[in-house]
Design a protein around this motif. Structure first.
Motif, PDB file in Angstrom:
ATOM      1  N   ARG A 273       0.838  -1.199   0.000  1.00 21.24           N
ATOM      2  CA  ARG A 273       0.000   0.000   0.000  1.00 21.24           C
ATOM      3  C   ARG A 273       0.874   1.251   0.000  1.00 21.24           C
ATOM      4  O   ARG A 273       1.975   1.252   0.540  1.00 21.24           O
TER       5      ARG A 273
ATOM      6  N   GLY B 113      -3.568   2.336   3.690  1.00 23.75           N
ATOM      7  CA  GLY B 113      -3.017   3.183   2.619  1.00 23.75           C
ATOM      8  C   GLY B 113      -3.717   2.856   1.313  1.00 23.75           C
ATOM      9  O   GLY B 113      -4.661   2.068   1.279  1.00 23.75           O
TER      10      GLY B 113
ATOM     11  N   ASP C 161      -4.093   7.008   7.089  1.00 23.59           N
ATOM     12  CA  ASP C 161      -3.892   5.696   6.458  1.00 23.59           C
ATOM     13  C   ASP C 161      -4.624   4.569   7.187  1.00 23.59           C
ATOM     14  O   ASP C 161      -5.126   3.643   6.554  1.00 23.59           O
TER      15      ASP C 161
ATOM     16  N   ASN D 208       6.853  10.082  -0.432  1.00 22.51           N
ATOM     17  CA  ASN D 208       7.209   8.736  -0.897  1.00 22.51           C
ATOM     18  C   ASN D 208       8.555   8.745  -1.625  1.00 22.51           C
ATOM     19  O   ASN D 208       9.267   7.740  -1.614  1.00 22.51           O
TER      20      ASN D 208
ATOM     21  N   ILE E  13       2.002  13.485  -1.347  1.00 20.53           N
ATOM     22  CA  ILE E  13       2.141  12.017  -1.415  1.00 20.53           C
ATOM     23  C   ILE E  13       3.397  11.662  -2.218  1.00 20.53           C
ATOM     24  O   ILE E  13       4.224  10.848  -1.796  1.00 20.53           O
TER      25      ILE E  13
ATOM     26  N   GLN F 280       1.498   4.950   1.244  1.00 15.69           N
ATOM     27  CA  GLN F 280       1.126   5.838   2.346  1.00 15.69           C
ATOM     28  C   GLN F 280       0.748   7.217   1.812  1.00 15.69           C
ATOM     29  O   GLN F 280       1.358   7.705   0.862  1.00 15.69           O
ATOM     30  N   THR F 281      -0.241   7.835   2.462  1.00 14.03           N
ATOM     31  CA  THR F 281      -0.689   9.154   1.992  1.00 14.03           C
ATOM     32  C   THR F 281       0.106  10.298   2.620  1.00 14.03           C
ATOM     33  O   THR F 281       0.045  11.422   2.139  1.00 14.03           O
ATOM     34  N   TYR F 282       0.781  10.003   3.721  1.00 16.47           N
ATOM     35  CA  TYR F 282       1.492  11.039   4.475  1.00 16.47           C
ATOM     36  C   TYR F 282       0.550  12.147   4.949  1.00 16.47           C
ATOM     37  O   TYR F 282       0.942  13.299   5.076  1.00 16.47           O
TER      38      TYR F 282
END
Ligand SMILES: Nc1ncnc2c1ncn2[C@@H]1O[C@H](COP(=O)(O)OP(=O)(O)OP(=O)(O)O)[C@@H](O)[C@H]1O
Ligand SMILES: [Mg+2]
Length: 240
Positions: A6, A21, A15, A49, A45, A8-10
């Protein structure tokens, strides 16, 4: 088969409400009216990432110029220069000028898909943003947008990258997307600015749908501060 990987959206705290996520490879609509921080959320995002997980991203801007977009991100406290080797911001307005210079007569959908495919082939691509789907539809200029969108989603899925499609909503409509894009998408995240009394408004975020995920369907207050997005952890935090 259970989804293992998944993205992560941060957005701190969000999440876990998404089931961990965004499942890798999903095509997700990020829908909201003007100024609801759609571009900021998706760039954030890509940004985190890139830094935390070494993921490569491409942000295709069909409307806002690259300089203005990156200036805005700097204003939020993100540092685009730090991720310049990981995130390509592709300003299609600029490409349009170059294309006209060379007298080419290619359709916009071809040019955009070609840009994405070339970036993927030459550098690798984990995350993709198309800002916005509305402008893409207008540029495609086809008679039947449903067929064009069906083809676009099919093609995006075949790329095997996680895609965020920004969808601009009008103030007078409750529709997240037009021409069936809401049914084609694997996920929909709704961003809103809601009046809480006659004077004050608050930002909200909700996962409307996320295939393969046991997600919350609640709206959460969306807070931006100290260069970070977060949702409240406790009830006392809700209106801060
Ligand atoms: N430094 C900042 N800190 C917090 N919020 C900011 C800051 N700068 C701008 N904003 C907010 O961000 C909003 C714009 O964010 P963004 O461009 O991501 O929204 P958007 O939904 O993509 O907008 P559009 O509909 O124009 O595409 C502004 O309207 C403002 O409310
Ligand atoms: Mg935007």
């Amino acid at each position: 088969m259970a989804i293992k990987e998944r993205i992560q959206t941060y957005i701190d705290g969000f999440d876990k409400h998404l089931g961990g996520g965004v499942p890798k490879g999903h095509v997700v609509l990020v829908a909201g009216t003007a100024g609801t921080m759609k571009s900021s959320i998706v760039y954030n995002i890509l940004y985190h990432n890139a830094i935390e997980n070494s993921m490569r991203g491409a942000y295709i801007s069909l409307e806002q110029e690259k300089e203005g977009l990156l200036d805005h991100m700097e204003g939020l406290g993100l540092e685009p220069a730090k991720v310049a080797d990981k995130i390509d911001v592709l300003d299609v307005g600029q490409t349009r000028l170059e294309t006209e210079d060379y007298g080419l007569r290619k359709s916009w959908t071809f040019i955009i898909r070609d840009l994405i495919e070339t970036t993927k082939k030459e550098k690798g691509l984990d995350l993709l943003v198309l800002d916005s789907l509305n402008i893409y539809e207008t540029m495609a200029g086809v008679e039947d947008p449903r067929i064009e969108l069906f083809e676009l989603f099919k093609w995006l899925k075949s790329l095997n990258i996680t895609t965020f499609l920004i969808q601009e909503m009008s103030l007078d409509s409750k529709e997240f997307a037009k021409h069936g894009a809401d049914f084609l998408a694997d996920g929909i995240v709704h961003l809103a600015l809601e009046m809480v009394d006659d004077i004050h408004s608050h930002r909200r975020i909700k996962c409307v749908k996320m295939r393969g995920s046991n997600h919350s369907t609640d709206y959460f207050a969306l807070i931006f501060g100290s260069s970070k997005f977060r949702i409240p952890m406790g009830i006392s935090d809700v209106w801060k």
